[in-house]
Write a protein that holds these residues in place. Structure first.
Motif, PDB file in Angstrom:
ATOM      1  N   PRO A 149      35.008  32.788  26.644  1.00 13.40           N
ATOM      2  CA  PRO A 149      33.668  32.272  27.003  1.00 13.40           C
ATOM      3  C   PRO A 149      33.013  33.147  28.063  1.00 13.40           C
ATOM      4  O   PRO A 149      33.660  33.582  29.012  1.00 13.40           O
ATOM      5  CB  PRO A 149      33.970  30.875  27.569  1.00 13.40           C
ATOM      6  N   ASP A 150      31.711  33.405  27.905  1.00 11.49           N
ATOM      7  CA  ASP A 150      30.995  34.239  28.867  1.00 11.49           C
ATOM      8  C   ASP A 150      29.954  33.458  29.663  1.00 11.49           C
ATOM      9  O   ASP A 150      29.077  34.042  30.297  1.00 11.49           O
ATOM     10  CB  ASP A 150      30.336  35.427  28.163  1.00 11.49           C
ATOM     11  N   GLU A 151      30.064  32.126  29.645  1.00 14.81           N
ATOM     12  CA  GLU A 151      29.114  31.311  30.399  1.00 14.81           C
ATOM     13  C   GLU A 151      29.277  31.532  31.901  1.00 14.81           C
ATOM     14  O   GLU A 151      30.370  31.805  32.383  1.00 14.81           O
ATOM     15  CB  GLU A 151      29.300  29.811  30.100  1.00 14.81           C
ATOM     16  N   VAL A 152      28.173  31.410  32.613  1.00 13.00           N
ATOM     17  CA  VAL A 152      28.190  31.506  34.072  1.00 13.00           C
ATOM     18  C   VAL A 152      28.562  30.131  34.623  1.00 13.00           C
ATOM     19  O   VAL A 152      27.841  29.152  34.420  1.00 13.00           O
ATOM     20  CB  VAL A 152      26.823  31.940  34.629  1.00 13.00           C
ATOM     21  N   ILE A 153      29.726  30.051  35.317  1.00 11.39           N
ATOM     22  CA  ILE A 153      30.195  28.774  35.865  1.00 11.39           C
ATOM     23  C   ILE A 153      30.498  28.955  37.349  1.00 11.39           C
ATOM     24  O   ILE A 153      30.824  30.052  37.794  1.00 11.39           O
ATOM     25  CB  ILE A 153      31.449  28.267  35.120  1.00 11.39           C
ATOM     26  N   PRO A 154      30.400  27.873  38.148  1.00 15.47           N
ATOM     27  CA  PRO A 154      30.681  27.979  39.585  1.00 15.47           C
ATOM     28  C   PRO A 154      32.132  28.377  39.839  1.00 15.47           C
ATOM     29  O   PRO A 154      33.036  28.039  39.057  1.00 15.47           O
ATOM     30  CB  PRO A 154      30.401  26.562  40.112  1.00 15.47           C
ATOM     31  N   LEU A 155      32.356  29.080  40.942  1.00 13.88           N
ATOM     32  CA  LEU A 155      33.708  29.478  41.318  1.00 13.88           C
ATOM     33  C   LEU A 155      34.500  28.287  41.825  1.00 13.88           C
ATOM     34  O   LEU A 155      33.965  27.419  42.513  1.00 13.88           O
ATOM     35  CB  LEU A 155      33.654  30.537  42.420  1.00 13.88           C
ATOM     36  N   ILE A 156      35.807  28.247  41.497  1.00 19.32           N
ATOM     37  CA  ILE A 156      36.679  27.258  42.092  1.00 19.32           C
ATOM     38  C   ILE A 156      36.917  27.641  43.557  1.00 19.32           C
ATOM     39  O   ILE A 156      36.729  28.804  43.936  1.00 19.32           O
ATOM     40  CB  ILE A 156      38.020  27.159  41.331  1.00 19.32           C
ATOM     41  N   PRO A 157      37.322  26.698  44.412  1.00 20.12           N
ATOM     42  CA  PRO A 157      37.448  26.994  45.850  1.00 20.12           C
ATOM     43  C   PRO A 157      38.311  28.202  46.182  1.00 20.12           C
ATOM     44  O   PRO A 157      37.974  28.992  47.069  1.00 20.12           O
ATOM     45  CB  PRO A 157      38.058  25.702  46.405  1.00 20.12           C
ATOM     46  N   ALA A 158      39.437  28.391  45.474  1.00 16.01           N
ATOM     47  CA  ALA A 158      40.349  29.490  45.795  1.00 16.01           C
ATOM     48  C   ALA A 158      39.707  30.851  45.582  1.00 16.01           C
ATOM     49  O   ALA A 158      40.146  31.843  46.156  1.00 16.01           O
ATOM     50  CB  ALA A 158      41.621  29.380  44.954  1.00 16.01           C
ATOM     51  N   LEU A 159      38.655  30.892  44.753  1.00 14.84           N
ATOM     52  CA  LEU A 159      38.019  32.168  44.438  1.00 14.84           C
ATOM     53  C   LEU A 159      36.750  32.422  45.252  1.00 14.84           C
ATOM     54  O   LEU A 159      36.017  33.367  44.973  1.00 14.84           O
ATOM     55  CB  LEU A 159      37.673  32.221  42.935  1.00 14.84           C
ATOM     56  N   GLN A 160      36.504  31.590  46.247  1.00 18.24           N
ATOM     57  CA  GLN A 160      35.262  31.712  46.995  1.00 18.24           C
ATOM     58  C   GLN A 160      35.370  32.601  48.225  1.00 18.24           C
ATOM     59  O   GLN A 160      34.407  32.714  48.985  1.00 18.24           O
ATOM     60  CB  GLN A 160      34.760  30.310  47.374  1.00 18.24           C
ATOM     61  N   ASN A 161      36.520  33.232  48.434  1.00 15.70           N
ATOM     62  CA  ASN A 161      36.657  34.219  49.507  1.00 15.70           C
ATOM     63  C   ASN A 161      36.178  35.564  48.952  1.00 15.70           C
ATOM     64  O   ASN A 161      36.977  36.396  48.536  1.00 15.70           O
ATOM     65  CB  ASN A 161      38.121  34.292  49.967  1.00 15.70           C
ATOM     66  N   GLY A 162      34.865  35.728  48.898  1.00 19.43           N
ATOM     67  CA  GLY A 162      34.250  36.843  48.192  1.00 19.43           C
ATOM     68  C   GLY A 162      34.781  38.225  48.504  1.00 19.43           C
ATOM     69  O   GLY A 162      35.319  38.900  47.617  1.00 19.43           O
ATOM     70  N   PRO A 163      34.681  38.703  49.734  1.00 21.31           N
ATOM     71  CA  PRO A 163      35.101  40.078  50.029  1.00 21.31           C
ATOM     72  C   PRO A 163      36.576  40.335  49.742  1.00 21.31           C
ATOM     73  O   PRO A 163      36.929  41.361  49.162  1.00 21.31           O
ATOM     74  CB  PRO A 163      34.780  40.224  51.524  1.00 21.31           C
ATOM     75  N   LEU A 164      37.435  39.405  50.153  1.00 19.13           N
ATOM     76  CA  LEU A 164      38.866  39.615  49.964  1.00 19.13           C
ATOM     77  C   LEU A 164      39.250  39.532  48.494  1.00 19.13           C
ATOM     78  O   LEU A 164      40.061  40.324  48.000  1.00 19.13           O
ATOM     79  CB  LEU A 164      39.651  38.586  50.778  1.00 19.13           C
ATOM     80  N   LEU A 165      38.660  38.588  47.771  1.00 18.67           N
ATOM     81  CA  LEU A 165      38.912  38.483  46.326  1.00 18.67           C
ATOM     82  C   LEU A 165      38.476  39.759  45.620  1.00 18.67           C
ATOM     83  O   LEU A 165      39.208  40.316  44.802  1.00 18.67           O
ATOM     84  CB  LEU A 165      38.157  37.288  45.751  1.00 18.67           C
ATOM     85  N   THR A 166      37.273  40.223  45.948  1.00 13.36           N
ATOM     86  CA  THR A 166      36.742  41.428  45.313  1.00 13.36           C
ATOM     87  C   THR A 166      37.640  42.628  45.579  1.00 13.36           C
ATOM     88  O   THR A 166      37.953  43.404  44.659  1.00 13.36           O
ATOM     89  CB  THR A 166      35.321  41.716  45.820  1.00 13.36           C
ATOM     90  N   LEU A 167      38.094  42.766  46.830  1.00 16.15           N
ATOM     91  CA  LEU A 167      38.949  43.896  47.184  1.00 16.15           C
ATOM     92  C   LEU A 167      40.288  43.831  46.457  1.00 16.15           C
ATOM     93  O   LEU A 167      40.733  44.815  45.857  1.00 16.15           O
ATOM     94  CB  LEU A 167      39.161  43.914  48.705  1.00 16.15           C
ATOM     95  N   HIS A 168      40.928  42.672  46.495  1.00 14.03           N
ATOM     96  CA  HIS A 168      42.239  42.498  45.854  1.00 14.03           C
ATOM     97  C   HIS A 168      42.167  42.754  44.353  1.00 14.03           C
ATOM     98  O   HIS A 168      42.919  43.570  43.804  1.00 14.03           O
ATOM     99  CB  HIS A 168      42.752  41.084  46.139  1.00 14.03           C
ATOM    100  N   VAL A 169      41.259  42.068  43.684  1.00 13.24           N
ATOM    101  CA  VAL A 169      41.189  42.160  42.223  1.00 13.24           C
ATOM    102  C   VAL A 169      40.712  43.541  41.787  1.00 13.24           C
ATOM    103  O   VAL A 169      41.191  44.087  40.787  1.00 13.24           O
ATOM    104  CB  VAL A 169      40.285  41.053  41.650  1.00 13.24           C
TER     105      VAL A 169
END
Length: 325
Positions: A149-169
């Motif tokens: 699915p390519d729908e735009v959905i809100p992030l779950i809480p664990a994925l809301q640490n934007g900078p750190l998530l972006t860097l790690h992934v």
């Protein structure tokens, strides 16, 4: 708000259009790389020799691929990377965070990473014919992305640490992309029969393939280690612990250990049976017995990488199960 909604809709539509454009370009690039390699068998040279019966002329394959077809293949690979780059940027604007939060977004990003990594190694290593394996992988990843699915959905809480998530992934994604290049070279190496061998004149030799694979591993291994370390940092922020033996964490570590085994096998001369302690148990006649070529560890690594990526998200429940399906 209506204007914002319209902008999001336009960006999502643009991202989707460029995704399909990238898929089309990747398919064309794959076919063109195949044609480039095949042209090495079709290009002929004539050899003449004077004999007692007169002049004898023989024709044989030159083993040199058509340069024009090769440039065309590289052009389509670059168009693939360009289309996916703009698609990801448009998706980023639409979702207002790095498009790395579900399997659709991450698979598109991984395909983009492989295409960019491939172009970088093609340029620096002069290894155009390895695109015979690399670009079909890009095409396959994009085709698989259509199943999610390519729908735009809100992030779950664990994925809301934007900078750190972006860097790690992002670091893990880049490591996977580079390791895919290593796998592509390992396939050619094994098809050619190993170091110093060349079963097929139209493909690069085993030595060149082994060299490219090793160069890619030298880049991908530390990146994967860094990505895992950043993941531990993120885990402490999201769940209050650095390591919890979650399936994704464990399988990523196994991929890293497979690469460590590759380095060990490449550096060693004996078999596993000749290792300390084990050699006290195994009879001497088996201690220097046949062992698999180190490149097989890169094949195992890629299989484990695919399991880490798809298997954990689709079939195993864990804290990293963000498939979106």
């Amino acid at each position: 708000m209506a204007g914002t909604g319209d902008t999001i809709g336009v960006m999502v539509e643009l991202a989707s259009y460029l995704f399909w454009t990238g898929l089309a370009f990747a398919g064309i690039a794959s076919a063109t790389y195949v044609a480039h390699v095949a042209s090495a068998s079709l290009s002929l040279r004539r050899l003449s020799a004077q004999t007692s019966a007169g002049t004898v002329t023989l024709s044989g394959a030159t083993g040199t691929p058509n340069a024009g077809i090769g440039r065309l293949a590289t052009t389509f690979a670059a168009l693939t990377a360009t289309a996916l780059t703009i698609s990801l940027i448009a998706r980023w604007i639409a979702v207002e965070h790095a498009p790395l939060s579900n399997l659709y977004e991450y698979t598109v990003a991984l395909a983009w990473g492989v295409s960019v990594a491939w172009l970088a190694f093609e340029r620096t290593a002069g290894a155009r014919r390895f695109g015979l394996v690399a670009l079909p992988i890009v095409t396959a990843l994009l085709a698989i992305a259509t199943l999610f699915p390519d729908e735009v959905i809100p992030l779950i809480p664990a994925l809301q640490n934007g900078p750190l998530l972006t860097l790690h992934v992002s670091v893990v994604m880049v490591s996977y992309a580079v390791l895919t290049v290593a796998f592509s070279a390992a396939v050619i190496y094994l098809v050619q029969g190993g170091e110093g061998r060349r079963r097929f004149a139209s493909l690069p030799g085993g030595e060149a393939a082994g060299d490219l694979a090793h160069r890619a591993v030298l880049v991908g291994f530390p990146l994967l280690a860094l990505g895992i370390a950043l993941g531990a940092w993120w885990a402490n922020s999201a769940w209050g612990r650095y390591w919890g033996w979650d399936p994704k964490e464990t399988s990523a570590l196994v991929v890293l250990l497979a690469l460590a085994a590759y380095f060990h096998a490449r550096a060693g001369e004996g078999s596993v049976a000749s290792a300390p302690i084990i050699r006290w148990i195994i009879p001497k006649r088996f201690q220097r017995s046949w062992r698999p070529d180190p490149m097989w560890w890169l094949v195992a690594m890629f299989a484990l990488l695919l399991f880490t990526y798809f298997g954990v998200n689709l079939w195993i429940t864990g804290l990293h199960s963000y498939a979106g399906v």
